[in-house]
Design an enzyme around this catalytic site. Structure first.
Site, PDB file in Angstrom:
ATOM      1  N   LYS A  71       0.439  -1.155   0.334  1.00 52.27           N
ATOM      2  CA  LYS A  71       0.263  -0.063  -0.340  1.00 52.27           C
ATOM      3  C   LYS A  71       1.222   1.012   0.240  1.00 52.27           C
ATOM      4  CE  LYS A  71      -1.404   2.803   3.117  1.00 52.27           C
ATOM      5  NZ  LYS A  71      -1.878   4.290   2.133  1.00 52.27           N
ATOM      6  N   GLU A 124      11.409  14.472  16.527  1.00 54.44           N
ATOM      7  CA  GLU A 124      11.926  14.431  14.867  1.00 54.44           C
ATOM      8  C   GLU A 124      11.477  15.571  13.981  1.00 54.44           C
ATOM      9  OE1 GLU A 124      10.174  11.060  12.357  1.00 54.44           O
ATOM     10  OE2 GLU A 124      12.295  10.866  11.044  1.00 54.44           O
ATOM     11  N   GLU A 166      10.769  -0.068  10.187  1.00 51.94           N
ATOM     12  CA  GLU A 166      11.665   1.107   9.641  1.00 51.94           C
ATOM     13  C   GLU A 166      10.817   2.504   9.948  1.00 51.94           C
ATOM     14  OE1 GLU A 166      14.404   0.554   8.725  1.00 51.94           O
ATOM     15  OE2 GLU A 166      14.621  -0.936   7.663  1.00 51.94           O
ATOM     16  N   CYS A 172      14.121  10.006   7.403  1.00 48.40           N
ATOM     17  CA  CYS A 172      14.196   9.297   8.941  1.00 48.40           C
ATOM     18  C   CYS A 172      15.509   9.558   9.465  1.00 48.40           C
ATOM     19  CB  CYS A 172      13.892   7.891   8.771  1.00 48.40           C
ATOM     20  SG  CYS A 172      14.695   6.986   7.256  1.00 48.40           S
TER      21      CYS A 172
HETATM   22  P1  NAP Z   1       3.275   8.379   8.303  1.00 47.88           P
HETATM   23  O1  NAP Z   1       2.053   8.879   8.408  1.00 47.88           O
HETATM   24  O2  NAP Z   1       3.493   6.666   9.192  1.00 47.88           O
HETATM   25  O3  NAP Z   1       2.550   7.923   7.145  1.00 47.88           O
HETATM   26  C1  NAP Z   1       3.109   5.980   6.482  1.00 47.88           C
HETATM   27  C2  NAP Z   1       2.627   5.098   5.664  1.00 47.88           C
HETATM   28  O4  NAP Z   1       1.713   4.103   6.909  1.00 47.88           O
HETATM   29  C3  NAP Z   1       1.431   5.466   4.977  1.00 47.88           C
HETATM   30  O5  NAP Z   1       0.869   5.379   3.394  1.00 47.88           O
HETATM   31  C4  NAP Z   1       0.097   5.722   5.251  1.00 47.88           C
HETATM   32  O6  NAP Z   1      -1.074   5.644   4.430  1.00 47.88           O
HETATM   33  C5  NAP Z   1      -0.121   4.469   6.539  1.00 47.88           C
HETATM   34  N1  NAP Z   1      -0.700   5.125   7.184  1.00 47.88           N
HETATM   35  C6  NAP Z   1      -0.771   6.205   7.927  1.00 47.88           C
HETATM   36  N2  NAP Z   1      -1.681   5.934   9.026  1.00 47.88           N
HETATM   37  C7  NAP Z   1      -2.240   4.679   8.823  1.00 47.88           C
HETATM   38  C8  NAP Z   1      -2.875   3.395  10.054  1.00 47.88           C
HETATM   39  N3  NAP Z   1      -2.875   4.018  10.432  1.00 47.88           N
HETATM   40  N4  NAP Z   1      -3.017   1.995   8.916  1.00 47.88           N
HETATM   41  C9  NAP Z   1      -2.001   1.761   8.457  1.00 47.88           C
HETATM   42  N5  NAP Z   1      -1.622   2.297   7.502  1.00 47.88           N
HETATM   43  C10 NAP Z   1      -1.489   3.418   7.714  1.00 47.88           C
HETATM   44  O7  NAP Z   1       4.217   8.194   8.174  1.00 47.88           O
HETATM   45  P2  NAP Z   1       5.062   9.549   7.363  1.00 47.88           P
HETATM   46  O8  NAP Z   1       4.336  10.735   7.907  1.00 47.88           O
HETATM   47  O9  NAP Z   1       4.081   9.170   5.135  1.00 47.88           O
HETATM   48  O10 NAP Z   1       6.606   9.299   6.529  1.00 47.88           O
HETATM   49  C11 NAP Z   1       7.436   9.585   7.774  1.00 47.88           C
HETATM   50  C12 NAP Z   1       7.196   8.592   8.286  1.00 47.88           C
HETATM   51  O11 NAP Z   1       8.306   8.077   8.632  1.00 47.88           O
HETATM   52  C13 NAP Z   1       8.858   9.464   9.641  1.00 47.88           C
HETATM   53  O12 NAP Z   1       8.676   9.340  10.862  1.00 47.88           O
HETATM   54  C14 NAP Z   1       9.942   8.692   9.101  1.00 47.88           C
HETATM   55  O13 NAP Z   1      11.025   8.604   9.596  1.00 47.88           O
HETATM   56  C15 NAP Z   1      10.286   7.668   8.417  1.00 47.88           C
HETATM   57  N6  NAP Z   1      10.486   7.192   7.438  1.00 47.88           N
HETATM   58  C16 NAP Z   1      11.031   5.871   8.302  1.00 47.88           C
HETATM   59  C17 NAP Z   1      12.534   5.553   7.370  1.00 47.88           C
HETATM   60  C18 NAP Z   1      13.173   4.292   7.189  1.00 47.88           C
HETATM   61  O14 NAP Z   1      13.993   3.954   7.018  1.00 47.88           O
HETATM   62  N7  NAP Z   1      13.928   3.802   9.402  1.00 47.88           N
HETATM   63  C19 NAP Z   1      12.205   5.773   5.919  1.00 47.88           C
HETATM   64  C20 NAP Z   1      11.577   6.633   5.615  1.00 47.88           C
HETATM   65  C21 NAP Z   1      10.731   7.297   6.816  1.00 47.88           C
HETATM   66  P3  NAP Z   1      -1.422   7.552   3.822  1.00 47.88           P
HETATM   67  O15 NAP Z   1      -0.921   8.106   3.214  1.00 47.88           O
HETATM   68  O16 NAP Z   1      -2.925   7.010   2.735  1.00 47.88           O
HETATM   69  O17 NAP Z   1      -1.915   7.981   5.828  1.00 47.88           O
END
Ligand code: NAP
Length: 482
Positions: A176, A383, A252, A286
């Site tokens: 997804k 963050e 991640e 991240c």
């Molecule tokens: P996010 O809000 O957690 O969203 C990530 C994914 O999860 C999106 O596809 C989102 O869908 C989905 N999602 C959100 N709520 C959900 C739920 N309740 N159930 C199922 N899926 C759900 O994160 P983001 O804002 O996109 O990304 C930023 C974060 O990712 C930061 O904290 C960053 O550090 C972290 N990150 C970590 C890494 C690593 O390798 N460690 C790499 C990149 C990013 P929708 O888009 O449809 O809302």
């Protein structure tokens, strides 16, 4: 937007699906304009994707590693042949400068190339048996159907880092993609089909109902493994959902990277490393530097040189030549960064550069440098995920390590020093999954990417990256005495 890689519906079982979920818009953050409308999927469509991945598993698993490797290799080649077009799609939907977007395409494709090669090297083991009539054999097998959820900040590479090892290991895959950036994911599916990935082996679900779609992907008992990249908050929730069917998981999650500059560092190199690790993708990665710790003796020199370097960064539409920093992804991201900066100022921090919205538009945040920051300010404990560099002064090595470790996160960290003893002492003491030593960019397909503490579980890339998609099976061979 004109592109033969542009698709607007989920890709399930080798077909572009008319989704049953609500339609939604994809916007260009640089221009504030709609790119296209997506035909959204819902949870029933997601169940269809699980059906397809389950049905496709036996034939994909039965292929030889060399056959799977050849298909992955072709996928890699097609991505690189379409590098420019794929990069334009990323810049349009995500906002990063075109040169960075091209970098992401090559970076993401490299994982496919790497795991195409590793597919052929999934070795087992033989172990001396417990008796003369027995032998112990260990084989490794692909785990089965894999599901994944990925974020918007690397809309291509966060998918290939998971799909490549999964397909190499003989697993089938459903992802997804993030709502802000579905087009890069769908372009990958288009090229996967052209590369000969069979129907049902690689499925992309695009839909706005993340919670419902996520519920299927984390609880369907036919799925053996779930892999997530995103925020720690959402990751914890999904991990709990996975517990109901005891899935193997890779997480991640978010970081809070310290960037420590010691008195003996090469200041120019440290500034170069800080700029690239802080401001790429407008601070939305991240592994982005979150807190810059500078030792007393070089504090003034570092602040002056960093501020100079940041003043040279060009903010603008990522499609334009010479732009270093693009827009942020959406208004919520701007709000969150502005509130961290405002809090810091009201707690006593000073703005050396930037500090707020640029005149370019509502999603353009000025590259910002904050001084007089203390470790307890929100800008240091949370963050940031934006183009803001908070600088904190420290005195001793022990103090720097203690400050750096004083967080629940443990993804990437960076140290700048020329003292080899300190390199080892500090690297070993830092509670992080990755340490950049005199380096601000550390991620590549050859290295194990991942975090400790609440930054995650598992590793992506490298020879270790396949383990997350494999099960170990022990064969006890008895009755060998004849
Ligand atoms: P996010 O809000 O957690 O969203 C990530 C994914 O999860 C999106 O596809 C989102 O869908 C989905 N999602 C959100 N709520 C959900 C739920 N309740 N159930 C199922 N899926 C759900 O994160 P983001 O804002 O996109 O990304 C930023 C974060 O990712 C930061 O904290 C960053 O550090 C972290 N990150 C970590 C890494 C690593 O390798 N460690 C790499 C990149 C990013 P929708 O888009 O449809 O809302």
């Amino acid at each position: 937007m004109n592109s033969n890689l542009l698709n607007t519906a989920s890709y399930i079982n080798g077909k572009w699906l008319n989704g049953q979920g609500p339609a939604f818009q994809v916007n260009n953050p640089a221009l504030g304009e709609e790119i296209c409308t997506i035909n959204g999927a819902n949870e029933n469509d997601t169940v269809s994707a699980v059906d397809a991945a389950t049905a496709a598993l036996p034939a994909w698993r039965a292929k030889t590693a060399k056959q799977r490797s050849a298909i992955l290799r072709r996928w890699y080649e097609l991505i690189m042949e379409n590098e420019d077009e794929l990069a334009r799609i990323i810049t349009a939907e995500q906002g990063k400068p075109l040169a960075e977007a091209k970098g992401e395409i090559a970076y993401g494709a490299n994982y496919i190339e790497w795991f195409a090669e590793e597919a052929k090297r999934i070795y087992g083991d033989t172990i001396p048996g417990a008796s003369s009539s027995s032998r112990i054999v260990v084989i490794k097998q692909g785990i089965g159907v894999v599901s994944a959820i990925t974020p918007w900040n690397f809309p291509n590479a966060m998918i290939t880092r998971k799909a490549a090892p999964a397909l190499a290991a003989g697993c089938t895959f459903i992802v997804k993609a993030a709502c802000e950036t579905p087009l890069s994911a769908l372009a990958l599916a288009e090229l996967g089909e052209r590369a000969g990935i069979p129907a049902g082996v690689f499925n992309v679900v695009v839909g706005q109902e993340a919670e419902k779609i996520g519920a299927v992907l984390t609880t369907d008992p036919r799925i053996a493994k779930f892999s997530f990249t995103g925020s720690t908050e959402v990751g914890k929730k999904l991990l709990a959902q996975c517990a109901t069917t005891v899935k193997k998981t890779s997480m991640e999650l978010g970081g809070n990277a310290p960037f420590i500059v010691f008195d003996d560092a090469n200041v120019d190199e440290a500034v170069k490393g800080a700029v690239i690790s802080k401001f790429r993708n407008a601070g939305q990665t991240c592994v982005c530097t979150n807190r810059i710790f500078v030792q007393q003796g070089i504090y003034n020199a570092f602040v002056e040189k960093l501020s100079n370097a940041v003043s040279q960064l060009k903010l603008g539409n990522g499609m334009d030549n010479g732009v270093d920093v693009g827009p942020m992804i959406n208004k919520d991201a701007i709000k969150s960064v502005q509130s961290l900066v405002d809090d810091a100022i009201s707690d006593g921090a000073q703005v050396n550069m930037g500090g707020g919205l640029s005149k370019l538009g509502e999603l353009y945040f000025e590259p910002t440098v904050l001084v007089n920051v203390t470790p307890s300010m929100n800008v240091a404990t949370e963050e940031i995920f934006g183009p803001v560099a908070p600088i904190i002064k420290f005195n001793t090595e022990e103090e720097a390590v203690a400050l750096a470790n004083n967080t629940d996160a443990g993804l990437a960290c960076y140290i700048y020093t020329r003292d080899i003893g300190r390199v080892w002492r500090v690297s070993e003491a830092l509670e992080y999954g990755m340490v950049g030593i005199n380096e601000g960019i550390i991620s590549n397909e050859m290295a194990p990417f991942g975090g400790v503490k609440q930054s995650g579980i598992g590793r992506e890339g490298s020879k270790y990256g396949l383990d997350d998609y494999l099960e170990i099976k022990y064969l006890c061979m008895g009755g060998l005495d004849g």
